[in-house]
Design an enzyme around this catalytic site. Structure first.
Site, PDB file in Angstrom:
ATOM      1  N   GLU A 168       0.785  -1.219   0.000  1.00 46.15           N
ATOM      2  CA  GLU A 168       0.000   0.000   0.000  1.00 46.15           C
ATOM      3  C   GLU A 168       0.827   1.284   0.000  1.00 46.15           C
ATOM      4  OE1 GLU A 168      -2.958  -0.223   3.060  1.00 46.15           O
ATOM      5  OE2 GLU A 168      -3.888  -1.978   2.185  1.00 46.15           O
ATOM      6  N   GLU A 353      -5.902  -8.481   0.118  1.00 47.05           N
ATOM      7  CA  GLU A 353      -6.611  -8.193   1.376  1.00 47.05           C
ATOM      8  C   GLU A 353      -8.051  -7.861   1.082  1.00 47.05           C
ATOM      9  OE1 GLU A 353      -4.969  -5.103   3.897  1.00 47.05           O
ATOM     10  OE2 GLU A 353      -2.948  -5.898   3.609  1.00 47.05           O
TER      11      GLU A 353
HETATM   12  C1  GCO Z   1      -4.022  -1.666   5.454  1.00 45.31           C
HETATM   13  C2  GCO Z   1      -3.135  -2.789   5.752  1.00 45.31           C
HETATM   14  C3  GCO Z   1      -3.602  -3.625   6.873  1.00 45.31           C
HETATM   15  C4  GCO Z   1      -4.817  -3.146   7.627  1.00 45.31           C
HETATM   16  C5  GCO Z   1      -6.093  -3.490   6.923  1.00 45.31           C
HETATM   17  C6  GCO Z   1      -7.336  -2.988   7.619  1.00 45.31           C
HETATM   18  O1  GCO Z   1      -4.735  -1.694   4.494  1.00 45.31           O
HETATM   19  O2  GCO Z   1      -4.071  -0.706   6.209  1.00 45.31           O
HETATM   20  O3  GCO Z   1      -2.643  -3.521   4.712  1.00 45.31           O
HETATM   21  O4  GCO Z   1      -2.468  -3.579   7.650  1.00 45.31           O
HETATM   22  O5  GCO Z   1      -4.838  -3.656   8.893  1.00 45.31           O
HETATM   23  O6  GCO Z   1      -6.090  -2.956   5.658  1.00 45.31           O
HETATM   24  O7  GCO Z   1      -7.318  -1.624   7.757  1.00 45.31           O
END
Ligand code: GCO
Length: 442
Positions: A168, A353
């Site tokens: 990200e 994710e």
């Molecule tokens: C993000 C990360 C994760 C988070 C999930 C929920 O997107 O911030 O990859 O570490 O915990 O996305 O917010």
């Protein structure tokens, strides 16, 4: 509530996985780990809910065998995890043998269970020594990322099924240096603009280093959101384009077209480092897969009272998760289809994710969370629809295996398939864990 789909509904070889990240689960006080910018950010009053931090987290450092048993019992094929830069190099340059030993044992333990290791090299633990030199605002940090890449890959690269450079980059740069919600908590457009470039440079340099070491199956993980305008007025439509440009196109254009989007660059250029063009070939080095993290949509309106980008977010009417995020599975489908049509074509794609937080509680050793099974079903349905529209989607990872340290929200927001009691470290698989296991094993 049963999951509406099973393995049989997905193409042959489609991989299901569970995802975690180092700082959120390991416990940074163990194994001579160095301090990272999240340790200082979280101990600064007001930054993290209840002043919590990742020093113990899920104590995964000591309990990883038990946690990997859960991944196996859940019927998953793959486990997505990350390596903490501060654990590997506590001072940003010297290797911590205990840190690498730990990842070596972890890699073995993943493979012993016939799980495919999906590694992310950077999920946000910037060593404090590098934060001291300006972190991602400083080009030097991108160069140092090569040292971390080399150390990790030389140690465990031989056993990895897939490797992502950065998790990200929008969060690494914009959320952390412009919006100030994540470490280091800056709200400075010049630092943010530089970070927006340097994090991508780090990605390019890391790929180059891994190619030299013979690593295959290299990718990056982007968090995309579907941006929608609050109204059809010209000003809201252009606010939508600006947010889409900063959040989505900035990274996609750089990685797949070797350029930054003109409509954003024209405003950010005043704050960017010079000679950007010289780095674009490296930034757009070819990759073998792309990971997409998707949670919700974002509705925006113009905020003419604020300086560029003059955007404000508007709350939508749909059902929300514990994070206050609307449940909007359609945005997963449209994001996957858009990326494939406009950028990646046949390149393999993974949903790295997707998941939801809920105020889960344990009652008689059970956690009843039907809303999560429903969330998973509707997002699997969106993933299937994207495949039907020609997207080369190869896998789907649930975020997250465990309830964990949810960054600025501390431990209150529970994303896990497995409940964690942070006092006792007891793990309790939630009903959704059992539902999903049934779908993946039947
Ligand atoms: C993000 C990360 C994760 C988070 C999930 C929920 O997107 O911030 O990859 O570490 O915990 O996305 O917010």
């Amino acid at each position: 509530m049963p999951i509406k789909y099973s393995r049989k509904d997905f193409p042959e070889g489609f991989k299901f996985g569970a995802a975690t990240a180092a700082y959120q689960i390991e416990g940074s006080e163990n194994g001579n780990c160095g301090t990272c910018h999240w340790d200082t950010f979280s101990t600064t009053p007001g930054n993290v809910n209840n002043g919590e931090n990742g020093s113990i987290a899920c104590d995964h450092f000591h309990r990883f065998e038990e946690d990997l048993d859960l991944v196996k019992a859940g019927g998953f094929d793959s486990y997505r995890f990350s390596t903490s830069w501060a654990r590997v190099m506590p001072d940003g340059k010297t290797i911590n043998k205990d840190g690498l030993d730990y990842y070596d044992r972890l890699a073995d333990a993943i493979c012993e269970r016939n799980l495919l290791p999906n590694l992310t090299l950077y999920h946000w633990e910037l060593p404090s020594a590098l934060a001291d030199i300006g972190g991602w605002a400083n080009r030097e940090t991108a160069k140092r990322f090569v040292d971390h890449t080399n150390a990790v890959i030389k140690c465990i690269g031989d056993r990895m099924d897939a490797v992502a450079t950065i998790n990200e980059p929008w969060c690494v740069a914009w959320l952390s240096y412009f919006l100030g919600h994540h470490a280091p908590g800056l709200r400075d457009i010049r630092a943010a603009a530089r970070a927006m470039h340097h994090v991508l440079l780090a990605h390019g340099l890391s790929i180059d280093a891994m190619r030299s070491l013979g690593t295959s199956n290299i990718g990056i993980v982007l968090n995309l959101t579907e941006v929608q305008q609050a109204s059809d007025t010209q000003s809201d439509v252009s606010a939508k384009d600006r947010l889409d440009g900063i959040h989505n196109r900035w990274f996609l254009d750089a990685i797949f077209k070797a350029e930054y989007p003109d409509d954003i660059l024209k405003d950010l250029i005043h704050f960017m480092p010079t000679n950007l063009e010289d780095d674009m070939t490296l930034i757009s080095s070819s990759i073998d897969w792309i990971g997409i993290n998707y949670y919700t949509r974002t509705i925006v309106a113009e905020d003419a009272n604020e300086p560029w980008p003059s955007i404000k977010e508007i709350k939508g009417p749909l059902q929300q998760t514990q994070m206050g995020w609307e449940i909007y599975p359609d945005g997963l489908k449209s994001s996957l289809v858009r990326v494939s049509r406009e950028y990646t074509g046949e390149l393999p794609m993974l949903v790295t994710e997707n998941g939801m937080a809920w105020k889960d509680t344990v009652l008689n050793e059970k956690v009843f969370d039907p809303i999560r099974a429903d969330y998973i079903s509707s997002h699997l349905s969106a993933a299937k629809a994207a495949i039907d529209q020609g997207v080369n989607l190869k896998g789907f990872f649930y975020w997250s295996l465990l309830d964990n340290f949810e960054w600025a929200f501390g431990y209150e927001k529970r994303f896990g398939l497995v409940h964690v009691d942070f006092e006792t470290q007891k793990r309790t698989p939630k009903a959704s864990f059992h539902d999903l296991a049934l779908a993946l094993t039947s």
